[in-house]
Design an enzyme around this catalytic site. Structure first.
Site, mmCIF file in Angstrom:
data_model
loop_
_atom_site.group_PDB
_atom_site.id
_atom_site.type_symbol
_atom_site.label_atom_id
_atom_site.label_comp_id
_atom_site.label_asym_id
_atom_site.label_seq_id
_atom_site.Cartn_x
_atom_site.Cartn_y
_atom_site.Cartn_z
ATOM 1 N N LEU A 158 56.767 14.925 63.598
ATOM 2 C CA LEU A 158 55.774 14.731 64.655
ATOM 3 C C LEU A 158 54.605 13.906 64.128
ATOM 4 C CD1 LEU A 158 55.667 18.391 66.097
ATOM 5 C CD2 LEU A 158 56.825 16.415 67.085
ATOM 6 N N ASP A 165 43.306 23.130 51.343
ATOM 7 C CA ASP A 165 42.459 23.012 52.530
ATOM 8 C C ASP A 165 41.800 21.626 52.534
ATOM 9 O OD1 ASP A 165 40.425 23.248 54.361
ATOM 10 O OD2 ASP A 165 39.874 25.273 53.762
ATOM 11 N N TRP A 219 51.534 20.420 69.395
ATOM 12 C CA TRP A 219 52.600 21.363 69.062
ATOM 13 C C TRP A 219 52.006 22.696 68.614
ATOM 14 C CZ3 TRP A 219 54.692 23.353 64.284
ATOM 15 C CH2 TRP A 219 56.048 23.691 64.303
ATOM 16 N N HIS A 269 63.077 14.841 62.105
ATOM 17 C CA HIS A 269 62.163 14.563 63.215
ATOM 18 C C HIS A 269 60.755 14.962 62.790
ATOM 19 C CE1 HIS A 269 60.257 15.306 67.244
ATOM 20 N NE2 HIS A 269 60.728 14.086 67.360
ATOM 21 N N PHE A 286 45.387 24.251 59.803
ATOM 22 C CA PHE A 286 45.041 22.825 59.927
ATOM 23 C C PHE A 286 46.297 22.085 60.284
ATOM 24 C CE2 PHE A 286 42.984 24.611 56.188
ATOM 25 C CZ PHE A 286 41.745 24.803 56.759
HETATM 26 C C1 LIG Z 1 49.908 23.892 59.274
HETATM 27 C C2 LIG Z 1 50.972 22.856 59.071
HETATM 28 O O1 LIG Z 1 52.055 23.188 58.665
HETATM 29 S S1 LIG Z 1 50.691 21.264 59.522
HETATM 30 C C3 LIG Z 1 52.107 20.394 58.889
HETATM 31 C C4 LIG Z 1 53.284 20.340 59.797
HETATM 32 N N1 LIG Z 1 54.449 19.839 59.095
HETATM 33 C C5 LIG Z 1 54.717 18.511 58.894
HETATM 34 O O2 LIG Z 1 53.958 17.638 59.265
HETATM 35 C C6 LIG Z 1 56.002 18.237 58.123
HETATM 36 C C7 LIG Z 1 56.925 17.241 58.824
HETATM 37 N N2 LIG Z 1 57.181 17.621 60.193
HETATM 38 C C8 LIG Z 1 58.197 18.467 60.545
HETATM 39 O O3 LIG Z 1 58.944 18.961 59.685
HETATM 40 C C9 LIG Z 1 58.410 18.741 62.006
HETATM 41 O O4 LIG Z 1 57.952 17.665 62.764
HETATM 42 C C10 LIG Z 1 57.706 20.036 62.514
HETATM 43 C C11 LIG Z 1 58.080 21.243 61.655
HETATM 44 C C12 LIG Z 1 56.193 19.908 62.480
HETATM 45 C C13 LIG Z 1 58.153 20.273 63.957
HETATM 46 O O5 LIG Z 1 59.559 20.290 63.991
HETATM 47 P P1 LIG Z 1 60.348 19.654 65.250
HETATM 48 O O6 LIG Z 1 61.785 19.742 64.964
HETATM 49 O O7 LIG Z 1 59.780 18.322 65.520
HETATM 50 O O8 LIG Z 1 59.864 20.705 66.367
HETATM 51 P P2 LIG Z 1 60.524 21.142 67.749
HETATM 52 O O9 LIG Z 1 61.975 21.474 67.585
HETATM 53 O O10 LIG Z 1 59.626 22.230 68.271
HETATM 54 O O11 LIG Z 1 60.412 19.867 68.632
HETATM 55 C C14 LIG Z 1 59.157 19.334 69.041
HETATM 56 C C15 LIG Z 1 59.451 18.218 70.054
HETATM 57 O O12 LIG Z 1 60.203 17.181 69.408
HETATM 58 C C16 LIG Z 1 61.464 16.989 70.079
HETATM 59 N N3 LIG Z 1 62.481 16.772 69.048
HETATM 60 C C17 LIG Z 1 62.837 17.592 68.038
HETATM 61 N N4 LIG Z 1 63.809 17.022 67.299
HETATM 62 C C18 LIG Z 1 64.075 15.830 67.853
HETATM 63 C C19 LIG Z 1 64.951 14.759 67.545
HETATM 64 N N5 LIG Z 1 65.744 14.812 66.487
HETATM 65 N N6 LIG Z 1 64.932 13.688 68.342
HETATM 66 C C20 LIG Z 1 64.102 13.611 69.384
HETATM 67 N N7 LIG Z 1 63.232 14.572 69.724
HETATM 68 C C21 LIG Z 1 63.223 15.660 68.974
HETATM 69 C C22 LIG Z 1 61.705 18.290 70.811
HETATM 70 O O13 LIG Z 1 62.554 18.104 71.910
HETATM 71 C C23 LIG Z 1 60.302 18.677 71.237
HETATM 72 O O14 LIG Z 1 59.934 17.899 72.346
HETATM 73 P P3 LIG Z 1 59.057 18.524 73.551
HETATM 74 O O15 LIG Z 1 57.726 18.815 72.946
HETATM 75 O O16 LIG Z 1 59.047 17.429 74.534
HETATM 76 O O17 LIG Z 1 59.777 19.759 73.971
#
Ligand SMILES: CC(=O)SCCNC(=O)CCNC(=O)[C@H](O)C(C)(C)COP(=O)(O)OP(=O)(O)OC[C@H]1O[C@@H](n2cnc3c(N)ncnc32)[C@H](O)[C@@H]1OP(=O)(O)O
Length: 359
Positions: free
Chosen positions: A146, A223, A154, A144, A125
Site C-alpha cells: 500500500l 518511533d 487502511w 501488494h 504510526f
Molecule cells: C504500523 C505499521 O505496521 S505501518 C507499516 C505497514 N506495512 C508496510 O508498509 C509493509 C508493506 N506493506 C504490506 O505488506 C501490505 O501492503 C499491508 C500489510 C500494509 C496490507 O496488506 P494488503 O494485502 O495490501 O491488505 P488487504 O488484503 O487488506 O488489502 C488492502 C486493499 O488492497 C487490495 N489488494 C490486496 N492485494 C491485492 C493485489 N495483489 N492486487 C490488487 N489489489 C490488492 C485489496 O483488495 C484491498 O482493497 P480495498 O481497500 O479496495 O478493499
C-alpha cells in the site's frame, strides 16, 4: 478454554475456507524505561510484553504482526509496531483481506490479553515501506504494498472496526504532520464508528494547552518521532516546546519529509472486564527476539526461498504457539487486479515499473 482458541474463532470469521496456521509468540512482562520522559526524581518503571503473530498457509508465511503492550501507572498502551506481508498468497485460492485479519488479531489482544484496571490506549504510526518483517519480501513482484495514503486509510478502517471492544471511548485521533485538517479528515472512514478528531490523544487540555510535549508523548521502538523527542532533551528545550510547536517542528524533520504521509493514530477508552485467561504461555524477550530474527534474517523474495524460511521459523516455534485455523468465510470475493503501476525494488537503488498483473 485456551486463550489461543479465541484467535481461532476470531480469525475463522474473516478467513476463506482453507487451513491456515497462526503462530502466536507472547513474551513475559519485562521492565523497561518509562514511555514518556519524566523528571529524574521519578523512579517508577514501566513494563512491556510483545506479541508476534505469523499467519501461514500451505507452509508459507503470509502475514506478520508485531504488537507491544506496555503497562505503566496511568495506562495500558497497545503499540501496534509492524504489519507486513510476504506477497506469497497463492493466486489460485480465494483471497484474504489482510486488514480484517490484523483487525481480528488486535480485537483478540484487547479482549483477552490486556490488564483492564486502567484506561487502554492503542497507538500506531502508519509509515509505508516495502518490507518490515520479512526479509527479501520487497523483491517479490507479487507483493501488494500500500502507498502512504492507502496505508493511512487502511489503518483508519482497521482501528475504526475496534469500537465494539470498548465500553467507552475517551479520545480517538489522527495526526499527519504537515497536512491540513481537511486533508487529515479525508483519510478517515466515510461512515465512522469511532468519534475521530484531528490531532493526538496525548493531551488532556484544550488544543492550545501549553503543557510541554516531551512529558506527554510516548517513545516507542522505531518511533519516527523518537529522534525529535531525544533532540529536544539533548538541546535542553524540554520545558519550552508546547504541543502546537511540537507538531510544527516535527513536520520539518527528515522522518516526516515533504511527500511522505505518516499517520499517527491514537485511541483511548475503557474496556469491560473479560473472562480470565488460561493456557497463557509466554517466552522470554530473548527467545522471542531469536525467533523473530528468523523471519528478519530469512529470505522471502521467491516462493521457494520463502518456503524454506517459513519452515525454518515453524520448526523453532514452541508447539503451543502453533494454532490451526480453518476459515469459514464463504462470501464470494471478486478477484483482485492491480490497477496502478507499482514500483518494485530489484536491488538497492534499482527500480522498475511493474506491468499490470492479475491475481
Ligand atoms: C504500523 C505499521 O505496521 S505501518 C507499516 C505497514 N506495512 C508496510 O508498509 C509493509 C508493506 N506493506 C504490506 O505488506 C501490505 O501492503 C499491508 C500489510 C500494509 C496490507 O496488506 P494488503 O494485502 O495490501 O491488505 P488487504 O488484503 O487488506 O488489502 C488492502 C486493499 O488492497 C487490495 N489488494 C490486496 N492485494 C491485492 C493485489 N495483489 N492486487 C490488487 N489489489 C490488492 C485489496 O483488495 C484491498 O482493497 P480495498 O481497500 O479496495 O478493499
Amino acid at each position: 478454554m485456551l486463550a489461543e482458541s479465541r484467535f481461532v474463532d476470531l480469525l475463522a470469521q474473516v478467513l476463506p475456507p482453507l487451513e491456515f496456521k497462526l503462530y502466536h509468540l507472547k513474551t513475559h512482562l519485562k521492565k523497561c524505561r518509562k514511555l514518556v520522559f519524566t523528571s529524574k526524581s521519578d523512579k517508577s518503571v514501566d513494563a512491556y510484553a510483545t506479541h508476534f503473530f505469523v499467519l501461514s498457509l500451505d507452509g508459507i508465511d503470509l502475514l506478520g504482526l508485531e504488537v507491544y503492550i506496555y503497562e505503566s501507572r496511568e495506562y495500558t498502551t497497545m503499540f501496534v509496531s509492524k504489519a507486513d506481508t510476504t506477497g506469497h498468497y497463492p493466486s489460485d485460492k480465494p483471497p484474504t483481506q489482510m486488514g480484517k485479519v490484523v483487525q481480528q488479531l488486535l480485537r483478540g489482544l484487547i479482549r483477552y490479553y490486556l490488564p483492564l484496571d486502567k484506561p487502554v490506549r492503542v497507538c500506531l504510526f502508519a509509515k509505508a515501506e516495502r518490507q518490515y518483517l520479512f526479509l527479501g519480501s520487497a523483491k517479490n513482484p507479487l507483493k501488494h504494498v500500500l502507498s502512504d495514503a492507502q496505508l493511512v486509510k487502511w489503518w483508519a478502517s482497521c482501528l475504526d472496526g475496534l469500537k465494539s471492544e470498548f465500553s467507552s471511548i475517551k479520545k480517538c485521533a489522527l495526526q499527519i504532520p504537515g497536512a491540513s485538517e481537511a486533508a487529515v479528515k479525508s483519510y478517515l472512514p466515510s461512515n465512522p464508528q469511532l468519534p475521530w478528531t484531528v490531532g493526538d490523544i496525548f493531551w488532556e487540555g484544550a488544543p492550545d494547552d501549553p503543557t510541554i510535549a516531551v512529558k506527554r508523548i510516548p517513545r516507542f521502538p522505531d518511533d519516527p518521532k523518537l529522534r525529535f523527542l531525544e533532540f529536544l532533551v539533548a538541546e535542553k528545550r524540554v520545558k519550552k516546546v508546547s504541543r502546537a510547536q511540537f507538531w510544527i517542528e516535527l513536520q520539518s524533520r527528515q522522518e516526516f519529509r515533504l511527500g511522505t504521509t505518516v499517520g499517527i493514530f491514537g485511541l483511548e477508552g475503557t474496556v469491560d472486564k473479560h473472562e480470565s485467561l488460561e493456557g497463557n504461555h509466554s517466552i522470554t524477550q530473548k527467545e522471542a527476539r531469536l525467533l523473530r530474527e528468523v523471519t528478519l534474517e530469512g529470505d522471502y523474495s521467491t516462493k521457494s526461498s520463502a518456503e524454506y524460511s517459513s519452515n525454518e521459523f515453524a520448526s523453532r516455534v514452541p508447539s503451543y504457539a502453533e494454532i490451526d485455523v480453518k476459515g469459514t468465510l464463504t462470501t464470494p470475493v471478486v478477484k483482485r487486479t492491480v490497477e496502478t503501476p507499482q514500483v518494485n525494488v530489484l536491488s538497492a537503488g534499482l527500480v522498475r515499473k511493474k506491468q499490470k498483473t492479475q491475481r
